[in-house]
Design an enzyme around this catalytic site. Structure first.
Site, PDB file in Angstrom:
ATOM      1  N   SER A  62      -7.889   6.436  10.460  1.00  0.00           N
ATOM      2  CA  SER A  62      -7.025   7.142  11.333  1.00  0.00           C
ATOM      3  C   SER A  62      -7.666   8.303  12.262  1.00  0.00           C
ATOM      4  CB  SER A  62      -5.606   7.393  10.845  1.00  0.00           C
ATOM      5  OG  SER A  62      -4.818   6.243  10.319  1.00  0.00           O
TER       6      SER A  62
HETATM    7  N1  SAH Z   1      -6.374   5.856   4.472  1.00  0.00           N
HETATM    8  C1  SAH Z   1      -7.413   5.034   4.973  1.00  0.00           C
HETATM    9  C2  SAH Z   1      -7.187   4.063   5.947  1.00  0.00           C
HETATM   10  C3  SAH Z   1      -7.861   2.796   5.994  1.00  0.00           C
HETATM   11  S1  SAH Z   1      -7.327   1.464   6.920  1.00  0.00           S
HETATM   12  C4  SAH Z   1      -8.794   5.837   5.412  1.00  0.00           C
HETATM   13  O1  SAH Z   1      -8.618   7.313   5.299  1.00  0.00           O
HETATM   14  O2  SAH Z   1      -9.886   5.351   5.487  1.00  0.00           O
HETATM   15  C5  SAH Z   1      -5.984   0.751   5.838  1.00  0.00           C
HETATM   16  C6  SAH Z   1      -6.737  -0.111   4.703  1.00  0.00           C
HETATM   17  O3  SAH Z   1      -5.462  -0.473   4.060  1.00  0.00           O
HETATM   18  C7  SAH Z   1      -7.510  -0.861   4.898  1.00  0.00           C
HETATM   19  O4  SAH Z   1      -8.662  -0.579   4.124  1.00  0.00           O
HETATM   20  C8  SAH Z   1      -6.989  -2.149   4.120  1.00  0.00           C
HETATM   21  O5  SAH Z   1      -7.921  -3.105   3.616  1.00  0.00           O
HETATM   22  C9  SAH Z   1      -6.040  -1.778   3.527  1.00  0.00           C
HETATM   23  N2  SAH Z   1      -4.717  -2.682   3.144  1.00  0.00           N
HETATM   24  C10 SAH Z   1      -4.404  -3.617   3.859  1.00  0.00           C
HETATM   25  N3  SAH Z   1      -3.450  -4.193   3.196  1.00  0.00           N
HETATM   26  C11 SAH Z   1      -3.385  -3.641   1.933  1.00  0.00           C
HETATM   27  C12 SAH Z   1      -2.635  -4.060   0.845  1.00  0.00           C
HETATM   28  N4  SAH Z   1      -1.652  -5.048   0.879  1.00  0.00           N
HETATM   29  N5  SAH Z   1      -2.787  -3.256  -0.208  1.00  0.00           N
HETATM   30  C13 SAH Z   1      -3.700  -2.140  -0.315  1.00  0.00           C
HETATM   31  N6  SAH Z   1      -4.502  -1.929   0.566  1.00  0.00           N
HETATM   32  C14 SAH Z   1      -4.266  -2.579   1.768  1.00  0.00           C
END
Ligand code: SAH
Length: 218
Positions: A62
């Site tokens: 984000s």
């Molecule tokens: N907080 C992260 C944001 C990554 S984007 C950062 O600082 O980089 C969101 C992430 O959520 C992705 O990596 C995606 O693979 C993960 N995601 C999606 N569905 C999920 C689930 N059911 N359980 C765990 N992670 C999930």
């Protein structure tokens, strides 16, 4: 050589503060965590820009203001046990680790989970625990959590996460498909109170996990 330290202070002063984030502890964490060490090399020059960045696997980290806003909503004071869903590159995890006692983070993609865990360990974030797992189930063995943050968007607040929230706890989660809103859920006297905070755009929360080594879904 780019002056990342200066860019980081500018990010806080010109993006985060100006957009209304005032919690000194949150600002302090964003001044400290080296965002450029979390993003892929091809977007390094944009590490401190006012926008989300690709982190591989079609996922994004984000924009700094959104990281700050979601963190501020948790009102962390240092003693909390926090659950994060969606470790991604581990940047948000690191921001939380500066502000709480312990951070448990779940990522459904095995290779992202492994990379983030190794990166956080190397950078000395010892109060974080990263695991490949499906956030829809939460992390029951470690529950309850004083704060829960979800960085991908489910259609509605996952029941397991609401259950694993401690009394007096705060849960921040973007919900919706096309049109998403950031929700703050507070649990008091066993009842949840939900507040809509802002319109947002996140990658979807997907069920199940993908093994890092075999690339298979499980
Ligand atoms: N907080 C992260 C944001 C990554 S984007 C950062 O600082 O980089 C969101 C992430 O959520 C992705 O990596 C995606 O693979 C993960 N995601 C999606 N569905 C999920 C689930 N059911 N359980 C765990 N992670 C999930």
């Amino acid at each position: 050589m780019q002056d990342f330290a200066r860019q980081r202070q500018q990010m806080v002063d010109e993006q985060v503060l100006k957009q209304g984030i005032l919690d000194e502890r949150v600002l302090g964490s964003l001044r400290k965590v080296e965002r450029h060490l979390f993003v892929p090399g091809d977007v390094l020059a944009d590490a401190y820009g006012d926008f989300p960045l690709p982190i591989g696997e079609g996922q994004t980290v984000s924009q700094p203001y959104i990281v700050a806003l979601m963190t501020e909503l948790l009102k962390l004071r240092g003693s909390e046990k926090v659950l994060e869903i969606g470790t991604g590159c581990g940047y948000q995890t690191a921001v939380l680790s500066e502000l709480a006692a312990e951070v448990f983070s779940l990522e459904r993609l095995g290779n992202l989970a492994e990379l983030a865990a190794a990166r956080l360990k190397k950078l000395g974030y010892h109060n974080v625990h990263v695991k490949c797992g499906d956030g829809f189930a939460g992390w029951p063995a470690e529950a309850p959590f004083d704060a829960i943050i979800v960085t991908c968007a489910p259609e509605a607040v996952p029941a397991a996460l609401e259950e694993q929230l401690a009394e007096g706890g705060r849960l921040v989660v973007p919900t919706g498909v096309e049109w998403q809103e950031l929700l703050l859920v507070r649990k008091n006297a066993g009842r949840s109170q939900v507040e809509s905070v802002a319109a947002v755009r996140f990658v979807p929360m997907v069920r199940g996990c993908r093994d890092g080594e075999t690339g298979r879904d499980r």
